[in-house]
Design a protein around this motif. Structure first.
Motif, PDB file in Angstrom:
ATOM      1  N   VAL A   3       0.824  -0.989   0.156  1.00  0.00           N
ATOM      2  CA  VAL A   3      -0.161   0.025   0.056  1.00  0.00           C
ATOM      3  C   VAL A   3       0.802   1.087   0.030  1.00  0.00           C
ATOM      4  N   ILE A   4       0.377   2.237  -0.813  1.00  0.00           N
ATOM      5  CA  ILE A   4       1.129   3.724  -0.787  1.00  0.00           C
ATOM      6  C   ILE A   4      -0.132   4.586  -0.604  1.00  0.00           C
ATOM      7  N   ASN A   5       0.526   5.721  -0.106  1.00  0.00           N
ATOM      8  CA  ASN A   5      -0.505   6.916   0.074  1.00  0.00           C
ATOM      9  C   ASN A   5       0.264   8.158  -0.396  1.00  0.00           C
ATOM     10  N   PHE A   6      -0.656   8.860  -0.944  1.00  0.00           N
ATOM     11  CA  PHE A   6      -0.226  10.244  -1.743  1.00  0.00           C
ATOM     12  C   PHE A   6      -1.177  10.923  -2.003  1.00  0.00           C
ATOM     13  N   ASN A   7      -1.058  12.527  -2.409  1.00  0.00           N
ATOM     14  CA  ASN A   7      -2.120  13.195  -3.011  1.00  0.00           C
ATOM     15  C   ASN A   7      -1.788  13.556  -4.130  1.00  0.00           C
ATOM     16  N   ILE A   8      -2.826  13.891  -5.108  1.00  0.00           N
ATOM     17  CA  ILE A   8      -2.833  14.299  -6.393  1.00  0.00           C
ATOM     18  C   ILE A   8      -3.024  15.705  -6.493  1.00  0.00           C
ATOM     19  N   ALA A   9      -2.041  16.798  -6.280  1.00  0.00           N
ATOM     20  CA  ALA A   9      -2.342  18.157  -6.007  1.00  0.00           C
ATOM     21  C   ALA A   9      -2.810  18.874  -7.055  1.00  0.00           C
ATOM     22  N   GLN A  10      -2.336  18.398  -8.496  1.00  0.00           N
ATOM     23  CA  GLN A  10      -2.739  18.938  -9.811  1.00  0.00           C
ATOM     24  C   GLN A  10      -2.492  17.851 -10.755  1.00  0.00           C
ATOM     25  N   LEU A 150       8.842  10.802  -2.680  1.00  0.00           N
ATOM     26  CA  LEU A 150       8.493  11.472  -1.601  1.00  0.00           C
ATOM     27  C   LEU A 150       8.558  10.993  -0.181  1.00  0.00           C
ATOM     28  N   ASP A 151       8.692   9.515   0.016  1.00  0.00           N
ATOM     29  CA  ASP A 151       9.088   9.170   1.142  1.00  0.00           C
ATOM     30  C   ASP A 151      10.439   9.486   1.610  1.00  0.00           C
ATOM     31  N   GLU A 152      11.198   9.829   0.584  1.00  0.00           N
ATOM     32  CA  GLU A 152      12.677  10.172   0.954  1.00  0.00           C
ATOM     33  C   GLU A 152      12.953  11.500   1.352  1.00  0.00           C
ATOM     34  N   GLY A 153      11.638  12.391   1.316  1.00  0.00           N
ATOM     35  CA  GLY A 153      11.604  13.875   1.650  1.00  0.00           C
ATOM     36  C   GLY A 153      11.389  14.869   0.662  1.00  0.00           C
ATOM     37  N   ALA A 154      11.054  14.480  -0.653  1.00  0.00           N
ATOM     38  CA  ALA A 154      10.879  15.342  -1.671  1.00  0.00           C
ATOM     39  C   ALA A 154       9.313  15.933  -1.362  1.00  0.00           C
ATOM     40  N   PRO A 155       9.211  17.301  -1.433  1.00  0.00           N
ATOM     41  CA  PRO A 155       8.062  18.146  -1.120  1.00  0.00           C
ATOM     42  C   PRO A 155       6.917  17.834  -2.328  1.00  0.00           C
ATOM     43  N   ALA A 156       7.223  17.378  -3.474  1.00  0.00           N
ATOM     44  CA  ALA A 156       6.445  17.162  -4.510  1.00  0.00           C
ATOM     45  C   ALA A 156       7.326  16.394  -5.632  1.00  0.00           C
ATOM     46  N   LEU A 187       2.211  15.174  -7.572  1.00  0.00           N
ATOM     47  CA  LEU A 187       2.104  14.112  -6.407  1.00  0.00           C
ATOM     48  C   LEU A 187       2.638  14.856  -5.278  1.00  0.00           C
ATOM     49  N   THR A 188       2.155  15.008  -4.081  1.00  0.00           N
ATOM     50  CA  THR A 188       2.602  15.613  -2.742  1.00  0.00           C
ATOM     51  C   THR A 188       2.373  14.149  -1.674  1.00  0.00           C
ATOM     52  N   PRO A 189       2.950  14.430  -0.384  1.00  0.00           N
ATOM     53  CA  PRO A 189       2.678  13.783   0.635  1.00  0.00           C
ATOM     54  C   PRO A 189       1.348  13.656   1.103  1.00  0.00           C
ATOM     55  N   GLY A 190       0.445  12.856   1.387  1.00  0.00           N
ATOM     56  CA  GLY A 190      -0.704  12.692   2.179  1.00  0.00           C
ATOM     57  C   GLY A 190      -1.602  11.516   1.975  1.00  0.00           C
ATOM     58  N   THR A 191      -2.748  11.562   2.400  1.00  0.00           N
ATOM     59  CA  THR A 191      -3.512  10.246   2.214  1.00  0.00           C
ATOM     60  C   THR A 191      -4.840  10.509   1.486  1.00  0.00           C
TER      61      THR A 191
END
Length: 241
Positions: A3-10, A150-156, A187-191
């Motif tokens: 399972v992976i989680n993320f946001n689709i910002a745009q 993203l998990d390694e720290g990239a903001p997007a 893509l950005t971090p989030g759920t």
């Protein structure tokens, strides 16, 4: 199960005749293969000298990715294409078959990571970039790569998937590109979204449309769930509203 989680910002998408959100909304309600066209997306934001180097596949990738990257420095990029620069490669093979001199520029721009190389040069971008060629679930493999960043720290992270219509000579072997298309996801971090991978006991039939196009339908609709099966892998996309 993974399972992976993320946001689709745009997000942005392009195909011949489908160059606006309203056009894609109309298509999502009644998906059909658009009329064949040599149309290419508008990349007038690039200088003319740079535009001339871009194939239609590269123009498609730039047209969906560039606006999403505006104002963002150090933005990692994951580029996904199963078939890559097939028309350009076919032209090179045709020249070889007829013993014509080969163009070094044509060759250098036919390799699979040429598009991210051009992106890096034209944007002055030095962040991590990856070019992937996977099978029918390349979009999901691109998501895994992007979420690792993203998990390694990239903001997007910018994820771009693009496919060009292969030359007719390949029609007996390539049947998964109903029409040229490109999809860009910021893509950005989030759920906001969850992507789950499960295994099926046997190979499953493939979907009618490439999953990037099915995802566009989901993004434009009210559905919270879509699935993509490839061989014995079942990917489930869950939108958390």
């Amino acid at each position: 199960m993974s399972v992976i989680n993320f946001n689709i910002a745009q997000w942005r998408a392009w195909a011949p005749g489908l160059d606006s959100e309203q056009a894609w909304l109309d298509w999502s309600r009644r998906p059909v293969v658009p009329e064949a066209s040599d149309a290419a997306p508008d990349v007038s934001f690039l200088p003319a000298m740079q535009r001339r180097r871009l194939s239609r596949l590269a123009r498609m990738a730039f047209s969906v990715g560039w606006p999403l990257a505006e104002g963002r420095d150090e933005l990692p990029l994951v580029f996904v294409s199963r078939h890559g620069e097939t028309p350009r490669t076919f032209d090179i093979l045709s020249d070889l078959a007829t013993e014509q001199p080969l163009s070094p520029t044509q060759f250098s721009l036919s390799v699979h990571n040429a598009i991210i190389g051009l992106w890096s040069i034209m944007r002055g971008e030095t962040s991590e970039m990856t070019a992937l060629a996977a099978a029918g679930d390349g979009l999901e493999h691109g998501m895994l790569e992007a979420c690792a960043l993203l998990d390694e720290g990239a903001p997007a992270v910018l994820l771009v998937i693009a496919e060009e219509q292969p030359p007719q000579a390949y029609s007996a072997w390539i049947d998964d590109v109903p029409f040229p298309y490109a999809l860009g996801l910021l893509l950005t971090p989030g759920t906001g979204w969850r992507l789950t991978l499960n295994s099926a006991p046997q190979a499953l039939s493939k979907a009618h449309w490439p999953h990037a196009l099915n995802l566009v339908q989901t993004l434009l609709g009210q559905q919270t769930l879509c699935q993509h099966a490839w061989k014995n892998r079942v990917w489930t996309w869950q939108r958390n509203l």
